[in-house]
Each structure stands twice: as C-alpha cells, then as structure tokens.
Design a protein around this motif. Structure first.
Motif, mmCIF file in Angstrom:
data_model
loop_
_atom_site.group_PDB
_atom_site.id
_atom_site.type_symbol
_atom_site.label_atom_id
_atom_site.label_comp_id
_atom_site.label_asym_id
_atom_site.label_seq_id
_atom_site.Cartn_x
_atom_site.Cartn_y
_atom_site.Cartn_z
ATOM 1 N N GLY A 10 0.828 -1.211 0.000
ATOM 2 C CA GLY A 10 0.000 0.000 0.000
ATOM 3 C C GLY A 10 0.858 1.254 0.000
ATOM 4 N N ASN A 11 0.296 2.326 0.569
ATOM 5 C CA ASN A 11 0.958 3.632 0.511
ATOM 6 C C ASN A 11 2.329 3.626 1.175
ATOM 7 O OD1 ASN A 11 -1.223 4.726 -0.819
ATOM 8 N ND2 ASN A 11 -2.257 5.316 1.061
ATOM 9 N N ILE A 12 2.373 3.171 2.434
ATOM 10 C CA ILE A 12 3.657 3.179 3.144
ATOM 11 C C ILE A 12 4.588 2.107 2.585
ATOM 12 C CG2 ILE A 12 4.666 2.506 5.402
ATOM 13 C CD1 ILE A 12 3.941 5.422 5.290
ATOM 14 N N ALA A 31 4.259 -8.717 -0.353
ATOM 15 C CA ALA A 31 3.171 -9.682 -0.168
ATOM 16 C C ALA A 31 1.900 -8.893 0.125
ATOM 17 C CB ALA A 31 3.480 -10.614 1.004
ATOM 18 N N ASP A 32 0.872 -9.105 -0.682
ATOM 19 C CA ASP A 32 -0.380 -8.372 -0.475
ATOM 20 C C ASP A 32 -1.538 -9.289 -0.861
ATOM 21 O OD1 ASP A 32 -0.804 -4.944 -0.315
ATOM 22 O OD2 ASP A 32 -2.527 -6.221 -0.695
ATOM 23 N N VAL A 34 -4.172 -7.880 -2.722
ATOM 24 C CA VAL A 34 -4.857 -7.202 -3.835
ATOM 25 C C VAL A 34 -4.223 -7.640 -5.159
ATOM 26 C CG1 VAL A 34 -5.445 -4.959 -4.847
ATOM 27 C CG2 VAL A 34 -5.444 -5.237 -2.360
ATOM 28 N N SER A 71 -0.212 -12.835 -0.313
ATOM 29 C CA SER A 71 0.009 -13.086 1.108
ATOM 30 C C SER A 71 -0.834 -14.259 1.613
ATOM 31 C CB SER A 71 -0.325 -11.798 1.851
ATOM 32 O OG SER A 71 -0.375 -11.980 3.190
ATOM 33 N N GLY A 92 -1.339 -2.203 8.564
ATOM 34 C CA GLY A 92 -2.345 -1.745 9.527
ATOM 35 C C GLY A 92 -2.290 -2.657 10.739
ATOM 36 N N PRO A 93 -2.390 -2.071 11.949
ATOM 37 C CA PRO A 93 -2.230 -2.863 13.175
ATOM 38 C C PRO A 93 -3.138 -4.092 13.253
ATOM 39 C CG PRO A 93 -2.364 -0.518 13.685
ATOM 40 C CD PRO A 93 -2.605 -0.637 12.213
ATOM 41 N N GLU A 124 4.061 0.203 11.635
ATOM 42 C CA GLU A 124 2.653 0.582 11.761
ATOM 43 C C GLU A 124 2.556 1.747 12.749
ATOM 44 O OE1 GLU A 124 0.817 -1.353 9.846
ATOM 45 O OE2 GLU A 124 2.014 -3.173 9.666
ATOM 46 N N ASN A 125 1.426 2.464 12.681
ATOM 47 C CA ASN A 125 1.195 3.521 13.674
ATOM 48 C C ASN A 125 0.698 2.878 14.961
ATOM 49 O OD1 ASN A 125 1.885 5.851 12.362
ATOM 50 N ND2 ASN A 125 -0.160 6.212 11.535
ATOM 51 N N ARG A 162 6.021 9.339 7.617
ATOM 52 C CA ARG A 162 5.987 9.977 6.296
ATOM 53 C C ARG A 162 4.519 10.009 5.886
ATOM 54 N NH1 ARG A 162 9.541 8.506 0.879
ATOM 55 N NH2 ARG A 162 10.098 10.688 0.700
ATOM 56 N N VAL A 164 1.830 9.649 3.396
ATOM 57 C CA VAL A 164 1.654 9.061 2.065
ATOM 58 C C VAL A 164 0.147 8.949 1.819
ATOM 59 C CG1 VAL A 164 2.316 7.188 0.510
ATOM 60 C CG2 VAL A 164 3.741 7.685 2.498
HETATM 61 N N1 NAI Z 1 -0.051 6.376 4.874
HETATM 62 C C1 NAI Z 1 0.675 7.013 5.763
HETATM 63 O O1 NAI Z 1 0.956 8.206 5.590
HETATM 64 C C2 NAI Z 1 1.219 6.312 6.968
HETATM 65 C C3 NAI Z 1 0.764 5.097 7.408
HETATM 66 N N2 NAI Z 1 1.353 4.508 8.490
HETATM 67 C C4 NAI Z 1 0.967 3.193 8.925
HETATM 68 O O2 NAI Z 1 1.373 2.239 7.926
HETATM 69 C C5 NAI Z 1 0.457 1.158 7.897
HETATM 70 C C6 NAI Z 1 -0.069 0.995 6.474
HETATM 71 O O3 NAI Z 1 -0.745 2.189 6.106
HETATM 72 P P1 NAI Z 1 -0.995 2.561 4.596
HETATM 73 O O4 NAI Z 1 0.149 2.126 3.762
HETATM 74 O O5 NAI Z 1 -1.403 3.979 4.576
HETATM 75 O O6 NAI Z 1 -2.262 1.650 4.288
HETATM 76 P P2 NAI Z 1 -2.699 1.046 2.886
HETATM 77 O O7 NAI Z 1 -4.117 0.660 3.042
HETATM 78 O O8 NAI Z 1 -2.321 1.953 1.770
HETATM 79 O O9 NAI Z 1 -1.787 -0.268 2.757
HETATM 80 C C7 NAI Z 1 -2.014 -1.448 3.474
HETATM 81 C C8 NAI Z 1 -1.805 -2.612 2.516
HETATM 82 O O10 NAI Z 1 -1.883 -3.810 3.277
HETATM 83 C C9 NAI Z 1 -2.525 -4.762 2.445
HETATM 84 N N3 NAI Z 1 -3.026 -5.879 3.223
HETATM 85 C C10 NAI Z 1 -4.212 -6.025 3.875
HETATM 86 N N4 NAI Z 1 -4.301 -7.258 4.408
HETATM 87 C C11 NAI Z 1 -3.151 -7.903 4.088
HETATM 88 C C12 NAI Z 1 -2.645 -9.197 4.361
HETATM 89 N N5 NAI Z 1 -3.341 -10.100 5.042
HETATM 90 N N6 NAI Z 1 -1.418 -9.521 3.884
HETATM 91 C C13 NAI Z 1 -0.699 -8.617 3.168
HETATM 92 N N7 NAI Z 1 -1.141 -7.379 2.881
HETATM 93 C C14 NAI Z 1 -2.342 -7.033 3.338
HETATM 94 C C15 NAI Z 1 -3.615 -3.961 1.754
HETATM 95 O O11 NAI Z 1 -4.127 -4.631 0.625
HETATM 96 C C16 NAI Z 1 -2.864 -2.694 1.418
HETATM 97 O O12 NAI Z 1 -2.265 -2.774 0.148
HETATM 98 C C17 NAI Z 1 -0.623 1.493 8.917
HETATM 99 O O13 NAI Z 1 -0.309 0.894 10.142
HETATM 100 C C18 NAI Z 1 -0.532 3.001 9.057
HETATM 101 O O14 NAI Z 1 -0.982 3.437 10.310
HETATM 102 C C19 NAI Z 1 2.390 5.072 9.169
HETATM 103 C C20 NAI Z 1 2.874 6.268 8.775
HETATM 104 C C21 NAI Z 1 2.339 6.960 7.636
#
Ligand code: NAI
Ligand code: F6P
Length: 387
Positions: A10-12, A31-32, A34, A71, A92-93, A124-125, A162, A164
């Motif tokens: 995802g984003n991070i 590993a994802d 999607v 994944s 995500g937590p 993660e946050n 960061r 994102v």
């Molecule tokens: N976006 C941001 O600016 C920031 C996010 N964070 C933390 O980073 C973590 C991820 O956030 P984002 O990247 O924004 O979320 P996101 O939703 O963009 O990315 C999460 C990814 O995890 C994947 N996912 C879900 N279940 C899965 C599984 N069972 N196995 C593998 N992948 C799986 C999703 O398909 C998605 O691609 C969170 O804990 C968030 O709090 C921390 C700092 C900055």
C-alpha cells in the motif's frame, strides 16, 4: 542479491519502506492480497514515486527490483520467508494478527532448513507493533521452535513517519504509482536486532525507541487526528482545507503544545527543539500538494481512542505531570462525534454511544471513569461541539 519481504504493497509499503529497501540494494518482494497490485508488480517490476512538495530536489523517484506475491498463498509466502534477510510490514495494526500464522509457519521452516538470523519490523502507527506481532506469532509457533525464534529472530519496534496519502496517478498512470511528502523518518530499536544489523539507507537506529514513538504518535498523529475530527465536524474534506479554519488551527496547535509539554517532561526533549518540531509538523499538514482526506486520517476512531494511542495517550501523560490537557480532551470529544457511515468503527462507536451512553463508552474505550473530572470535561466539550 539480498531479499527483503514486505507485507502490504500500500501507501507506506510502496511509498516509504519498500522504497528505502530497494534503494539499499534489496530485491523487495511485496506480499499483499490485492490482485491488481501483485500483477502490476510482477509485470512492471518497478514503479514511480512522486514527491509532493514545492520544487523537490528529485521530483520523481524510480523504484526498481520489486516483485509481488499473494500473502494468502502459503507456498509462495513460505518460500519468500525462507529467502528473506529482513521482513517488514505496513498492513495496519489489525492485520498483524492475520499474517502471524504464516509467519510462524515460515519461521519453523527456517529452523528446519538451518537458516540463521532474521529481523521482522512492523512499520505501523502503533506503539510496540513488532513486539505485538511477535506475541501473535508465538500463539501459532510449536513449542519446540520457540527457542530457535528467541535466538535467531529479532522483532525491533520502530517509529515510521511519512505522510503518504491516496494518490491519483492521472489518466496514463500506473496502479503502483504513489505520491509522498519529501520528509521521512524511520527510527528502529537497535538493541532488539538479532545478528548483524542490516544496512538500510534512511533507517536510523536508537536505544530509546519509546520516546521517539511517543514523540511521533503524540505530536504528528495527535495533531493530524485532531484536525481530521474537527474538520469533519465542520464539513471540510481535506487536512489542509481544515487547517485554514483559524479556530481549528488554534485547537490543533494547542493540543500539540499540550502533548509537547508532557513529552518534554517525560522524555527530557529540549523544549525549544520540540517547539520547532511542532512547527515543522504544522507546515507538513499545510502542504498544499498533499490533499489528504480527513476521513482517511480519522479512519478507525475506536483504535484512535485507545488508551495508549494519539489522543488519550498524551492526555494521560499530561495528567501524570499535572499539566493542562483541555485541547486534548476536546480532540477526544471530536473523535467521539465522528459520524461516518463508511467507517465501520465510526458506525460501532455511534451505536455504542446511543445504546450505552457517552459516559459508559468513555469508561470502556478510553478508560476515563464515570464522574471523573476528565469524563465530565469530555462530556461538556462533546455537547459544545455537537451544538
Ligand atoms: N499512509 C501514511 O501516511 C502512513 C501510514 N502509516 C501506517 O502504515 C500502515 C499501512 O498504512 P498505509 O500504507 O497507509 O495503508 P494502505 O491501506 O495503503 O496499505 C495497506 C496494505 O496492506 C494490504 N493488506 C491487507 N491485508 C493484508 C494481508 N493479510 N497480507 C498482506 N497485505 C495485506 C492492503 O491490501 C494494502 O495494500 C498502517 O499501520 C498506518 O498506520 C504510518 C505512517 C504513515
Ligand atoms: O494510519 P492511521 O494510524 O490510521 O492514521 C493516519 C495517520 O497516519 C499517517 O498516515 C501517517 O503517520 C498520518 O497521515 C495520520 O496521522
């Protein structure tokens, strides 16, 4: 070539951690779950990161040497865990528990194959995310493999910073394209590594991680969440838009100053330096190139109301030192008023408040006892904001 396995494309994942790993010479296997992300990673084997800022030094960064696996495919995942020299997550937590079973299986397989050191860093946050992942893995790990994990698998906690936001790559864009702010900070707990420390550009090591995690969570995330909830209440769409409202800006600033005073007392941060840290964050929020939806920043309000999370955590810390916390309590009240039918936690929160009453929810979720000074103050702020 060294291999890194990163859970969450995802984003991070793509915009921060995966990019640093690739830049440091790793082949990054994402590993994802999607399909379109995995297919695109395997087809293009690279993607672009756009830096969302005024005149960045390098406006577009090309990331290469990446691939994707599912994944939820045990064979693919086991092979990747076996190959990996480092494993990171940004899922995500709540998803850490879900991936823990596969990680346990992979760790058992590494033992069978005589593999040595591995470090798993959950980005993660969440305070203590890697430690939490370790606890979840332990639930699935056969007893005879536990000593191996203790000896060879490290779980350093970290702070990851960061912004994102969701990114629109435009009509010719690629699903993998991602836009990020220029700023980044990844601080990892040094003593928790097992074996040689990996060399990753941009990763900073510390032996006092709790201080840095709390500094980030109780400042950046606290201010961000406060902006999101107050902004949502007033009908603003994005963070930068909400902060143009002077009354929101002043509450956000004041909440960050309250958490800052507590953080300086607790961890000995220099007050002047911390003041600059707050101003820098306010400017990051105002970045006009980042259109960050208040609903994204405010997502999962029940998690964000947790006792150690970004709103209640600093309020409790301020209380510990007898410091003011009025604006933090107002932020908690705004979070309790978050009413977004597209966010399942917001729906649950609303239902709970309707069925049990606000005071009971405050006691159960936040930990403020019924009739306590904090509970009464949040109640008052809640009614004022609602009006
Ligand atoms: N976006 C941001 O600016 C920031 C996010 N964070 C933390 O980073 C973590 C991820 O956030 P984002 O990247 O924004 O979320 P996101 O939703 O963009 O990315 C999460 C990814 O995890 C994947 N996912 C879900 N279940 C899965 C599984 N069972 N196995 C593998 N992948 C799986 C999703 O398909 C998605 O691609 C969170 O804990 C968030 O709090 C921390 C700092 C900055
Ligand atoms: O990702 P979470 O914990 O839901 O919270 C969103 C927060 O995380 C960030 O994405 C980055 O720290 C911020 O934009 C925001 O404060």
């Amino acid at each position: 070539m060294k291999t890194a396995l990163h859970f969450g494309a995802g984003n991070i994942g793509r915009g921060f951690i995966g990019a640093l790993l690739s830049d440091s010479g790793y082949h990054v296997v994402f590993a994802d779950v999607v399909e379109k992300l995995i297919n695109a990673l395997n087809e293009y084997k690279s993607y672009n990161i756009t830096i969302l800022d005024v005149a960045p030094d390098e406006p577009i960064k090309h990331i290469s040497n990446v691939s994707g696996i599912f994944s939820n495919n045990p064979e693919q995942l086991n092979a990747a865990i076996l190959d990996a020299e480092i494993i990171t997550t940004a899922v995500g937590p709540n998803v850490l528990r879900i991936i823990s079973r596969s990680l346990a299986a992979g760790i058992s397989e590494r033992k069978k194959q005589g593999k040595e050191y591995l470090n798993i860093i959950a980005c993660e946050n969440m305070t203590g995310a890697s430690g939490h992942l370790r606890d979840e893995i332990l639930k699935h790990l056969p007893e005879e493999d536990q000593e191996y994990m203790d000896t060879y698998v490290g779980f350093p906690n970290c702070a990851v910073d960061r912004i994102v936001p969701p990114f629109n790559p435009g009509p010719n864009g690629n699903v993998l394209s991602v836009g990020v702010e220029a700023f980044f900070e990844w601080i990892v707990e040094e003593p928790a590594f097992k074996g040689p420390r990996p060399e990753i550009k941009g990763m900073k090591l510390t032996d006092n991680l709790v201080a840095y995690v709390q500094r980030k969570l109780f400042t950046l995330n606290c201010g961000h969440a406060t902006t999101a909830y107050l902004g949502y209440l007033k009908g603003y769409k994005t963070v930068d838009e909400a902060l143009k409202d002077k009354s929101i800006e002043s509450t956000v600033h004041a909440a960050m100053k309250e958490s800052g005073a507590a953080l300086c007392k607790k961890h000995g941060f220099d007050e002047e330096e911390h003041g600059k840290y707050i101003e820098k964050i306010m400017n990051r929020f105002r970045n006009p190139y980042i259109k960050d939806d208040v609903a994204r920043v405010g997502r999962e309000p029940l998690r964000k109301l947790g006792p150690a999370d970004r709103l209640v955590g600093p309020a409790k810390m301020a209380d510990e030192f007898g410091l003011p916390k009025d604006n933090l309590l107002k932020a908690i009240a705004a979070c309790l008023l978050y009413d977004n039918k597209d966010d399942p936690q917001s729906v649950t929160l609303k239902k709970d408040i309707e069925s049990k009453g606000l005071e009971e929810v405050l006691e159960d979720v936040v930990g403020f006892k019924k009739g306590s000074k904090e509970s009464r103050q949040v109640l008052q702020a809640y009614n004022e904001l609602k009006a």
